[in-house]
Design a protein around this motif. Structure first.
Motif, PDB file in Angstrom:
ATOM      1  N   HIS A  13      -3.697 -14.891   9.556  1.00 43.23           N
ATOM      2  CA  HIS A  13      -4.856 -14.206  10.337  1.00 43.23           C
ATOM      3  C   HIS A  13      -4.586 -12.846  10.474  1.00 43.23           C
ATOM      4  CE1 HIS A  13      -6.727 -13.399  14.401  1.00 43.23           C
ATOM      5  NE2 HIS A  13      -7.691 -13.462  13.726  1.00 43.23           N
ATOM      6  N   SER A  14      -5.432 -11.834  10.528  1.00 46.53           N
ATOM      7  CA  SER A  14      -5.270 -10.561  10.873  1.00 46.53           C
ATOM      8  C   SER A  14      -4.037  -9.884  10.023  1.00 46.53           C
ATOM      9  CB  SER A  14      -5.349 -10.295  12.497  1.00 46.53           C
ATOM     10  OG  SER A  14      -5.466  -9.180  13.024  1.00 46.53           O
ATOM     11  N   MET A  15      -3.285  -9.351  10.981  1.00 50.06           N
ATOM     12  CA  MET A  15      -1.931  -9.082  10.531  1.00 50.06           C
ATOM     13  C   MET A  15      -1.297  -9.791   9.485  1.00 50.06           C
ATOM     14  SD  MET A  15      -0.604  -5.698  10.254  1.00 50.06           S
ATOM     15  CE  MET A  15       1.088  -5.172  10.034  1.00 50.06           C
ATOM     16  N   GLY A  16      -1.302 -10.928  10.068  1.00 55.10           N
ATOM     17  CA  GLY A  16      -0.524 -11.862   9.099  1.00 55.10           C
ATOM     18  C   GLY A  16      -0.867 -11.947   7.774  1.00 55.10           C
ATOM     19  N   SER A  53      -8.779 -10.381   8.237  1.00 52.14           N
ATOM     20  CA  SER A  53      -7.578  -9.538   7.885  1.00 52.14           C
ATOM     21  C   SER A  53      -7.951  -8.205   7.446  1.00 52.14           C
ATOM     22  CB  SER A  53      -6.479 -10.143   6.701  1.00 52.14           C
ATOM     23  OG  SER A  53      -5.299  -9.846   6.727  1.00 52.14           O
ATOM     24  N   GLN A  54      -7.138  -7.206   7.157  1.00 53.53           N
ATOM     25  CA  GLN A  54      -7.000  -5.933   6.864  1.00 53.53           C
ATOM     26  C   GLN A  54      -6.493  -5.578   5.470  1.00 53.53           C
ATOM     27  OE1 GLN A  54      -5.064  -6.485  10.102  1.00 53.53           O
ATOM     28  NE2 GLN A  54      -6.949  -7.172  10.735  1.00 53.53           N
ATOM     29  N   VAL A  55      -6.073  -6.818   4.602  1.00 47.02           N
ATOM     30  CA  VAL A  55      -5.300  -6.314   3.434  1.00 47.02           C
ATOM     31  C   VAL A  55      -6.255  -5.336   2.569  1.00 47.02           C
ATOM     32  CG1 VAL A  55      -4.290  -7.379   1.448  1.00 47.02           C
ATOM     33  CG2 VAL A  55      -4.249  -8.685   3.670  1.00 47.02           C
ATOM     34  N   GLY A  56      -7.441  -5.734   2.337  1.00 51.72           N
ATOM     35  CA  GLY A  56      -8.085  -4.689   1.690  1.00 51.72           C
ATOM     36  C   GLY A  56      -8.101  -3.198   1.991  1.00 51.72           C
ATOM     37  N   LEU A  57      -8.135  -2.998   3.400  1.00 50.67           N
ATOM     38  CA  LEU A  57      -8.018  -1.560   3.840  1.00 50.67           C
ATOM     39  C   LEU A  57      -6.821  -1.149   3.730  1.00 50.67           C
ATOM     40  CD1 LEU A  57      -9.183   0.735   5.581  1.00 50.67           C
ATOM     41  CD2 LEU A  57      -8.325  -0.454   7.850  1.00 50.67           C
ATOM     42  N   PHE A  58      -5.828  -1.866   4.052  1.00 44.46           N
ATOM     43  CA  PHE A  58      -4.306  -1.381   3.846  1.00 44.46           C
ATOM     44  C   PHE A  58      -3.953  -1.213   2.463  1.00 44.46           C
ATOM     45  CE2 PHE A  58      -1.055  -2.651   7.447  1.00 44.46           C
ATOM     46  CZ  PHE A  58      -2.119  -2.674   8.270  1.00 44.46           C
ATOM     47  N   GLU A  59      -4.582  -1.730   1.353  1.00 47.96           N
ATOM     48  CA  GLU A  59      -4.678  -1.224   0.088  1.00 47.96           C
ATOM     49  C   GLU A  59      -5.002  -0.201  -0.047  1.00 47.96           C
ATOM     50  OE1 GLU A  59      -2.844  -0.931  -3.598  1.00 47.96           O
ATOM     51  OE2 GLU A  59      -2.282  -2.520  -2.474  1.00 47.96           O
ATOM     52  N   ILE A  83       1.103  -9.095   6.117  1.00 49.09           N
ATOM     53  CA  ILE A  83       2.669  -9.186   6.084  1.00 49.09           C
ATOM     54  C   ILE A  83       3.063 -10.139   4.788  1.00 49.09           C
ATOM     55  CG2 ILE A  83       4.507 -10.540   7.273  1.00 49.09           C
ATOM     56  CD1 ILE A  83       3.335  -9.797  10.010  1.00 49.09           C
ATOM     57  N   VAL A  84       2.100 -11.237   4.644  1.00 43.39           N
ATOM     58  CA  VAL A  84       2.157 -12.126   3.492  1.00 43.39           C
ATOM     59  C   VAL A  84       1.898 -11.344   2.233  1.00 43.39           C
ATOM     60  CG1 VAL A  84       1.422 -14.274   2.494  1.00 43.39           C
ATOM     61  CG2 VAL A  84       1.438 -14.013   5.021  1.00 43.39           C
ATOM     62  N   TYR A  85       1.314 -10.457   2.176  1.00 44.79           N
ATOM     63  CA  TYR A  85       0.674  -9.966   0.993  1.00 44.79           C
ATOM     64  C   TYR A  85       1.885  -8.754   0.370  1.00 44.79           C
ATOM     65  CZ  TYR A  85      -1.185  -6.931  -2.600  1.00 44.79           C
ATOM     66  OH  TYR A  85      -1.203  -6.115  -3.734  1.00 44.79           O
ATOM     67  N   ASP A  86       2.312  -8.261   1.716  1.00 46.83           N
ATOM     68  CA  ASP A  86       3.710  -7.236   1.482  1.00 46.83           C
ATOM     69  C   ASP A  86       4.708  -7.999   0.850  1.00 46.83           C
ATOM     70  OD1 ASP A  86       4.443  -4.552   1.598  1.00 46.83           O
ATOM     71  OD2 ASP A  86       4.674  -4.651   3.439  1.00 46.83           O
ATOM     72  N   LEU A  87       4.998  -9.371   1.509  1.00 49.64           N
ATOM     73  CA  LEU A  87       5.960 -10.263   1.092  1.00 49.64           C
ATOM     74  C   LEU A  87       5.835 -10.313  -0.223  1.00 49.64           C
ATOM     75  CD1 LEU A  87       8.459 -12.090   2.130  1.00 49.64           C
ATOM     76  CD2 LEU A  87       6.638 -13.759   2.345  1.00 49.64           C
ATOM     77  N   LEU A  88       4.705 -11.035  -0.825  1.00 52.84           N
ATOM     78  CA  LEU A  88       4.511 -11.549  -1.998  1.00 52.84           C
ATOM     79  C   LEU A  88       4.371 -10.510  -3.162  1.00 52.84           C
ATOM     80  CD1 LEU A  88       1.772 -14.541  -1.302  1.00 52.84           C
ATOM     81  CD2 LEU A  88       4.290 -14.600  -1.383  1.00 52.84           C
ATOM     82  N   LEU A 121     -18.998 -10.215   9.697  1.00 51.73           N
ATOM     83  CA  LEU A 121     -19.596  -9.040   9.778  1.00 51.73           C
ATOM     84  C   LEU A 121     -19.474  -8.718  11.193  1.00 51.73           C
ATOM     85  CD1 LEU A 121     -22.715  -9.105   7.414  1.00 51.73           C
ATOM     86  CD2 LEU A 121     -20.614  -8.111   7.066  1.00 51.73           C
ATOM     87  N   ALA A 122     -19.465  -9.647  12.203  1.00 46.39           N
ATOM     88  CA  ALA A 122     -19.235  -9.261  13.577  1.00 46.39           C
ATOM     89  C   ALA A 122     -17.645  -8.984  14.034  1.00 46.39           C
ATOM     90  CB  ALA A 122     -19.675 -10.394  14.583  1.00 46.39           C
ATOM     91  N   ASP A 123     -16.833  -8.996  12.940  1.00 47.36           N
ATOM     92  CA  ASP A 123     -15.433  -8.830  13.401  1.00 47.36           C
ATOM     93  C   ASP A 123     -15.009  -7.434  12.910  1.00 47.36           C
ATOM     94  OD1 ASP A 123     -12.846  -8.754  13.577  1.00 47.36           O
ATOM     95  OD2 ASP A 123     -12.399 -10.507  12.267  1.00 47.36           O
ATOM     96  N   PRO A 124     -14.915  -6.634  13.875  1.00 46.80           N
ATOM     97  CA  PRO A 124     -14.509  -5.114  13.392  1.00 46.80           C
ATOM     98  C   PRO A 124     -13.120  -4.890  12.544  1.00 46.80           C
ATOM     99  CG  PRO A 124     -14.258  -5.337  15.693  1.00 46.80           C
ATOM    100  CD  PRO A 124     -14.815  -6.767  15.327  1.00 46.80           C
ATOM    101  N   LEU A 125     -12.339  -5.950  12.526  1.00 45.08           N
ATOM    102  CA  LEU A 125     -11.129  -5.967  12.227  1.00 45.08           C
ATOM    103  C   LEU A 125     -11.130  -6.859  10.899  1.00 45.08           C
ATOM    104  CD1 LEU A 125      -8.935  -6.383  15.313  1.00 45.08           C
ATOM    105  CD2 LEU A 125      -9.550  -4.287  14.270  1.00 45.08           C
TER     106      LEU A 125
END
Length: 364
Positions: free
Chosen positions: A248-251, A276-282, A254-259, A314-318
Motif C-alpha cells: 500500500h502507498s509508499m510500501g 501507490s506512487q511507483v509510476g510517479l517515482f519512476e 519500497i518493494v519496487y526499489d527492492l526488486l 480516481l478520488a485518491d490523490p496519492l
C-alpha cells in the motif's frame, strides 16, 4: 504459498497500529485469500514504520496559532466544507460500492469482533449478489431504491429485506443494524474548520513526509542496504512460494526499489500495489534503477515479478498508474467512494474479494 503485506507511510508500532493490522489480517484471511484460492496461507506483515528516526525537536517546526501574523487577523471561523456524496446516490449506481463505503465508516476502535464479522459478512454477501448479476440494473434488483429518501432508510431497508439470506429480518434494535446505521450517520462529514483542521493534519503530514524523505536518504546501497530495505527483503525471502506481495502507498515504492535494485533475485509471483506512487517515482527517476534517458521506452519489469496488478482510485490523490510507464503492468480502477480514499481500500471487504479473484487469475 504466502501473502506479504507492506504498509505505507505514517504507521508506527503501538496499539493503534496493532488494531489496524489485526483488522487487515482478518480481511486477508477471510476474504482475500479464499477468493484467491489460497485459504490458510501464512500472512506476513513487516512493520517498517518504527525504523525511521523521530523528529529531532519533537515537531517544534509545526505552525502555531501564537505565531505573530504578517497582516490583519484572519477570520478563524472560515470553514472548508467537504461534502461527500450520500450512500443513497452511490447505491443507485452500485449497492456493493455503497456498502463498502459504509463499512469504512465503522469506528476503527470498535472491538466487538463478532459484530464486525457480521457486518463484514453482510457487505460481502451484497457484493456476491451483485457479482452474480452484473448486467441487472440496481433499480431492478432493488426496486425500493427509488422509494427511500435518506441513507438511514437505505440501510434499514437493505438490512431488513436482504440479510440474512435465510429470510430472517434484522429490524430496529438489532446490534448489526445499529452498527451500520451509526456508520451511515458519520458518512457525510460535518464542516471542518480550517484552523482546527490544519492543526490536526499538520503533525500527521509531517510524519508522512518524514517517512518518504528518510527512506530515500537512508535506503543505503546494494552492498549495505538500509534497515527498511533489509526488513522487507527478509520478509519476502522467507515467505513460501508462490509469493503474493500486496503493498500500500509508499510500501509499493519500497518493494519496487527492492526488486529492481537491491534484490532482483527475489521471486514475487503476484505483485499488487494499492494507492501507490511507483509510476510517479519512476517518472521522476527516484528509484535506484530509474533511467534518466528521456528517449527510453517503457521500463521492463524487474526479473522477479511474475504479474503486477496496480489499483487506482480516481478520488485518491496519492494513487498513480503504472501501465503507461512499465511494460507488462496492469492498472485497475476501484471506486472506494470514501471521504478519504487513500486508506479506504484495505478496509472494504469487496475490495479484498476482487483483488483475490485477480490474484487467482494471475496464478492460474
Amino acid at each position: 504459498m504466502a501473502l506479504v503485506y507492506v504498509h505505507g507511510i505514517g504507521n508506527r508500532p503501538g496499539r493503534s497500529y496493532d488494531e489496524a493490522a489485526h483488522r487487515r489480517e482478518v480481511l486477508f484471511r477471510t476474504v482475500l485469500l479464499p477468493a484467491a484460492g489460497l485459504t490458510g496461507a501464512p500472512v506476513v506483515m513487516p512493520c517498517w514504520g518504527g525504523l525511521t528516526r523521530p523528529p529531532r525537536w519533537g515537531l517544534a517546526s509545526l505552525p502555531h496559532k501564537g505565531t505573530e501574523r504578517l497582516g490583519p487577523d484572519a477570520d478563524e471561523r472560515d470553514a472548508l466544507v467537504e461534502q461527500a456524496p450520500s450512500l443513497l446516490i452511490i447505491a443507485r449506481q452500485s449497492v456493493s460500492d455503497a456498502l463498502d463505503a459504509l463499512y469504512t465508516m465503522i469506528d476503527a476502535q470498535y472491538r466487538q469482533e463478532n459484530l464486525l464479522a457480521q457486518a463484514q459478512d453482510f457487505v460481502r454477501y451484497i457484493g456476491l449478489r451483485e457479482s452474480l448479476y452484473p448486467h441487472v440494473p440496481e433499480n431492478v434488483r432493488y426496486p425500493w431504491l427509488n422509494e427511500v429518501r435518506t441513507d438511514i432508510e437505505f440501510v434499514d431497508r437493505l438490512v431488513a429485506e436482504v440479510w440474512p439470506p435465510e429470510g430472517e429480518t434484522l429490524g430496529a434494535g438489532s446490534p448489526i443494524r445499529d452498527l451500520l446505521v451509526s456508520a451511515a450517520r458519520r458518512f457525510n462529514p460535518t464542516p471542518l474548520v480550517v484552523g482546527a483542521g490544519r492543526r490536526l493534519v499538520s503533525a500527521n503530514t509531517a510524519l508522512l513526509l518524514a517517512d518518504v524523505l528518510q527512506y530515500t536518504a537512508l535506503r543505503g546501497t546494494r552492498d549495505e542496504p538500509g534497515e527498511v530495505i533489509s526488513l522487507v527483503g527478509k520478509a519476502i525471502e522467507e515467505a513460501a512460494a508462490p509469493r503474493i506481495v500486496l503493498a500500500h502507498s509508499m510500501g509499493g515504492n519500497i518493494v519496487y526499489d527492492l526488486l529492481s535494485h537491491y534484490r532482483p533475485d527475489l521471486r514475487v509471483d503476484v505483485f499488487v500495489t494499492v494507492g501507490s506512487q511507483v509510476g510517479l517515482f519512476e517518472e521522476l527517476s527516484l528509484f535506484r534503477e530509474s533511467s534518466t534517458d528521456p528517449e527510453a521506452g517503457k521500463v521492463p519489469l524487474p526479473p522477479g515479478i511474475g504479474k503486477w496488478v496496480n489499483v487506482v482510485d480516481l478520488a485518491d490523490p496519492l494513487s498513480f498508474r503504472v501501465a503507461p510507464i512499465f511494460a507488462g503492468a496492469d492498472d485497475y480502477g476501484y471506486p472506494s467512494r470514501a471521504t478519504w480514499a487513500h486508506t479506504a481500500y484495505l478496509k472494504q471487504p469487496n475490495f479484498h474479494a476482487r483483488i483475490g479473484r485477480r490474484i487467482a487469475e494471475a496464478l492460474a
